[in-house]
Design a protein around this motif. Structure first.
Motif, PDB file in Angstrom:
ATOM      1  N   GLU A 262      54.550  16.624 -37.580  1.00  0.00           N
ATOM      2  CA  GLU A 262      54.095  17.714 -38.431  1.00  0.00           C
ATOM      3  C   GLU A 262      54.841  17.687 -39.769  1.00  0.00           C
ATOM      4  O   GLU A 262      55.857  17.001 -39.921  1.00  0.00           O
ATOM      5  N   GLY A 288      45.541  22.691 -39.621  1.00  0.00           N
ATOM      6  CA  GLY A 288      46.390  21.658 -39.049  1.00  0.00           C
ATOM      7  C   GLY A 288      47.712  21.502 -39.778  1.00  0.00           C
ATOM      8  O   GLY A 288      47.933  22.057 -40.855  1.00  0.00           O
ATOM      9  N   LYS A 289      48.596  20.683 -39.183  1.00  0.00           N
ATOM     10  CA  LYS A 289      49.942  20.475 -39.716  1.00  0.00           C
ATOM     11  C   LYS A 289      50.283  19.005 -39.886  1.00  0.00           C
ATOM     12  O   LYS A 289      51.437  18.662 -40.158  1.00  0.00           O
ATOM     13  N   ARG A 290      49.288  18.134 -39.691  1.00  0.00           N
ATOM     14  CA  ARG A 290      49.545  16.692 -39.804  1.00  0.00           C
ATOM     15  C   ARG A 290      48.572  16.078 -40.824  1.00  0.00           C
ATOM     16  O   ARG A 290      47.661  15.339 -40.461  1.00  0.00           O
ATOM     17  N   ASP A 309      44.097  17.375 -42.052  1.00  0.00           N
ATOM     18  CA  ASP A 309      44.600  16.915 -40.757  1.00  0.00           C
ATOM     19  C   ASP A 309      43.368  16.489 -39.956  1.00  0.00           C
ATOM     20  O   ASP A 309      42.515  17.318 -39.636  1.00  0.00           O
ATOM     21  N   ALA A 311      42.735  15.973 -36.949  1.00  0.00           N
ATOM     22  CA  ALA A 311      42.502  16.710 -35.705  1.00  0.00           C
ATOM     23  C   ALA A 311      41.873  18.068 -35.959  1.00  0.00           C
ATOM     24  O   ALA A 311      41.290  18.664 -35.050  1.00  0.00           O
ATOM     25  N   ARG A 312      41.994  18.580 -37.175  1.00  0.00           N
ATOM     26  CA  ARG A 312      41.424  19.873 -37.526  1.00  0.00           C
ATOM     27  C   ARG A 312      40.432  19.749 -38.678  1.00  0.00           C
ATOM     28  O   ARG A 312      40.120  20.721 -39.356  1.00  0.00           O
ATOM     29  N   TYR A 356      38.336  28.118 -34.752  1.00  0.00           N
ATOM     30  CA  TYR A 356      39.335  28.266 -35.803  1.00  0.00           C
ATOM     31  C   TYR A 356      38.760  28.823 -37.108  1.00  0.00           C
ATOM     32  O   TYR A 356      39.468  28.956 -38.096  1.00  0.00           O
TER      33      TYR A 356
END
Length: 361
Positions: A262, A288-290, A309, A311-312, A356
């Motif tokens: 992250e 997300g954080k990545r 990110d 994934a998000r 989300y």
């Protein structure tokens, strides 16, 4: 030095663009009408440094013409060696592209670059456009009259190419039998994220706000051994994406792969080696954080570079097939939800990320 030619159907506006974009002794640009260009093409006398081609040429008197059609004629003549190789750049307003081409990808391969007229009054965007044009011409110059090997063009030894490069890219480059065909993968290499990334994407992947971080220049200096050193390197400052990951493991001592950490973890690890780094803040609408990719829709609609990110984020289907050595396309969730009718958006991703949605408002 040969001049670039700007082919357009609005003479006064085109001359103004040519004057504003040109750089004396580096990037000379002249306006030429479509009929004049067509006559020169027919006589085999079209010999510019490159062409800036508007997509809509319908305002000009005479036979109905359009930019993709004329570009196709140029490429056909170059393929037959009836015309010297030179780059073709689509140069038009975004609205004209949507009106005349829409989402049809059939003309994409005709153009080495696509530069929008919108926003060129901004000095930074104008300078970026100039740099791209100079760099693309340098790539063409490097490929003629001899055919250099791949390693000299990309500035890597064969050993490092085997580590950081791609056999698929090498095939795309080496099977091409004309300069404009060999130039195409090289230009995509330096323009689109994939094997190479630019400074903005580098900041995303390291989790650093490079604009406000006083220590950012020290990070960039430390990465000099992983910077792109090939043709047009000064016009396209880039870094080898796999080289950055090698640097992370070997010099920064990351316990986890960079992509799996992250933002706060990335900056914490970097701060053991560098001072004055500020963590990146994900903008509203991008979850997300990545962060690893950028948002294509934000770039298309607002010319804004937004971190994503994966994934998000929402995957985007490209208009035409993309080689495996280029990064896949994404949109941030917020802008994807506002454009959910865009047929390129992955519907399964949209459905998966709907829970989300409230946090993007």
């Amino acid at each position: 030095m040969a001049s670039w030619l700007l082919i357009d159907d609005s003479p006064q506006e085109a001359k103004a663009f040519a004057q504003d974009l040109a750089q004396e002794d580096v990037l000379p640009i002249e306006y030429i009408s479509a009929s004049e260009a067509e006559a020169a093409l027919g006589a085999g006398e079209l010999k510019p440094a490159g062409v800036l081609m508007d997509v809509d040429l319908s305002n000009e008197l005479g036979p109905l013409r359009n930019g993709p059609g004329m570009s196709q004629s140029i490429r056909g003549a170059q393929q037959k060696n009836l015309l010297q190789p030179f780059p073709i750049v689509r140069f038009s307003y975004r609205s004209k592209v949507l009106e005349n081409i829409g989402r049809d990808p059939s003309s994409d391969d005709l153009f080495d670059l696509k530069i929008e007229k919108d926003g060129l009054s901004d000095p930074a965007m104008r300078d970026a456009a100039r740099s791209k044009l100079v760099g693309v011409r340098q790539i063409y110059d490097a490929l003629e009259p001899d055919q250099p090997d791949l390693f000299s063009v990309v500035g890597l030894s064969e050993d490092f190419w085997n580590l950081w490069g791609s056999s698929s890219f090498q095939t795309d480059f080496e099977i091409a039998d004309r300069v404009h065909l060999r130039a195409s993968p090289l230009i995509r290499l330096v323009v689109h994220p994939g094997l190479l990334i630019d400074e903005a994407i580098l900041g995303f992947r390291l989790g650093v706000d490079r604009v406000v971080s006083a220590g950012w220049s020290a990070v960039v200096d430390d990465l000099s051994d992983y910077a792109f050193g090939g043709v047009a390197k000064d016009c396209f400052p880039r870094w080898w994406a796999r080289g950055i990951e090698q640097w992370w493991q070997e010099k920064i001592g990351g316990d986890l792969p960079l992509a799996g950490m992250e933002i706060e973890q990335r900056v914490e690890q970097l701060s053991k080696r560098f001072d004055n780094l500020v963590p990146l803040t994900m903008p509203k609408g991008s979850m997300g954080k990545r962060p690893w990719r950028y948002c294509l829709l934000s770039m298309e609609q607002r010319n804004e570079l937004v971190p994503v990110d994966p994934a998000r984020g929402v995957k985007i289907k490209p208009r035409s097939p993309m080689p495996s050595w280029l990064d896949p396309l994404y949109a941030s969730l917020g802008i994807a939800l506002r454009n959910r009718e865009d047929p390129r958006l992955d519907k399964n991703d949209l459905k998966r990320l709907l829970p989300y949605a409230r946090t993007t408002e």
